[in-house]
Write a protein that holds these residues in place. Structure first.
Motif, PDB file in Angstrom:
ATOM      1  N   LYS A  64       0.812  -1.225   0.000  1.00 11.18           N
ATOM      2  CA  LYS A  64       0.000   0.000   0.000  1.00 11.18           C
ATOM      3  C   LYS A  64       0.842   1.271   0.000  1.00 11.18           C
ATOM      4  O   LYS A  64       0.368   2.334  -0.358  1.00 11.18           O
ATOM      5  N   GLU A  65       2.127   1.157   0.374  1.00 11.84           N
ATOM      6  CA  GLU A  65       3.032   2.309   0.321  1.00 11.84           C
ATOM      7  C   GLU A  65       3.625   2.490  -1.076  1.00 11.84           C
ATOM      8  O   GLU A  65       4.368   3.430  -1.324  1.00 11.84           O
ATOM      9  N   GLY A  66       3.330   1.565  -1.998  1.00  9.01           N
ATOM     10  CA  GLY A  66       3.830   1.660  -3.354  1.00  9.01           C
ATOM     11  C   GLY A  66       5.174   0.987  -3.573  1.00  9.01           C
ATOM     12  O   GLY A  66       5.750   1.080  -4.645  1.00  9.01           O
ATOM     13  N   GLU A  67       5.692   0.294  -2.549  1.00  6.91           N
ATOM     14  CA  GLU A  67       6.969  -0.408  -2.682  1.00  6.91           C
ATOM     15  C   GLU A  67       6.770  -1.721  -3.430  1.00  6.91           C
ATOM     16  O   GLU A  67       5.879  -2.500  -3.086  1.00  6.91           O
ATOM     17  N   ALA A  68       7.603  -1.958  -4.442  1.00  2.00           N
ATOM     18  CA  ALA A  68       7.528  -3.206  -5.200  1.00  2.00           C
ATOM     19  C   ALA A  68       7.923  -4.364  -4.297  1.00  2.00           C
ATOM     20  O   ALA A  68       8.938  -4.296  -3.602  1.00  2.00           O
ATOM     21  N   ILE A  69       7.105  -5.426  -4.298  1.00  2.00           N
ATOM     22  CA  ILE A  69       7.429  -6.582  -3.457  1.00  2.00           C
ATOM     23  C   ILE A  69       7.543  -7.878  -4.253  1.00  2.00           C
ATOM     24  O   ILE A  69       8.138  -8.835  -3.769  1.00  2.00           O
ATOM     25  N   ALA A  70       6.995  -7.914  -5.474  1.00  2.00           N
ATOM     26  CA  ALA A  70       7.077  -9.145  -6.265  1.00  2.00           C
ATOM     27  C   ALA A  70       6.680  -8.865  -7.712  1.00  2.00           C
ATOM     28  O   ALA A  70       6.037  -7.863  -8.010  1.00  2.00           O
TER      29      ALA A  70
END
Length: 96
Positions: free
Chosen positions: A75-81
């Motif tokens: 939700k913070e916009g950080e790419a995780i996958a």
């Protein structure tokens, strides 16, 4: 307490609705679209796919291969996958 995928699997997800075995692919259960949508909602995930993330290869004689990359962020916009789908189309006997 923070929810985990295993918590959801045990308490909310139903076999053959959210996950299940796909005939011809072995005995390992696969996450189905409704299950992916549930994970996306519960964990506030965002998915994006750009035009550049889609590749279509003409294999000849009516066969095509499609490859699509889907980027998942929190939700913070950080790419995780990043997930990759590959699908092959085949001509039907009616096309011959």
């Amino acid at each position: 307490m923070k929810a985990t995928v295993q918590d959801l699997l045990k308490s909310q997800m139903k076999e053959d609705v959210h996950f299940g075995k796909i005939p011809g692919t072995g005995d390992k259960p696969t996450l189905l679209k409704p299950g992916a949508e549930m994970l996306r909602m519960v964990f506030s995930l965002r998915t994006t796919c750009n035009k550049d993330d889609i590749e279509i290869t003409n294999e000849g004689e009516g066969h095509k291969t499609y490859e699509v990359c889907v980027h998942i962020s929190n939700k913070e916009g950080e790419a995780i996958a990043t997930g990759v789908l590959s699908k092959e189309s085949k001509r039907s006997m009616d096309d011959i």
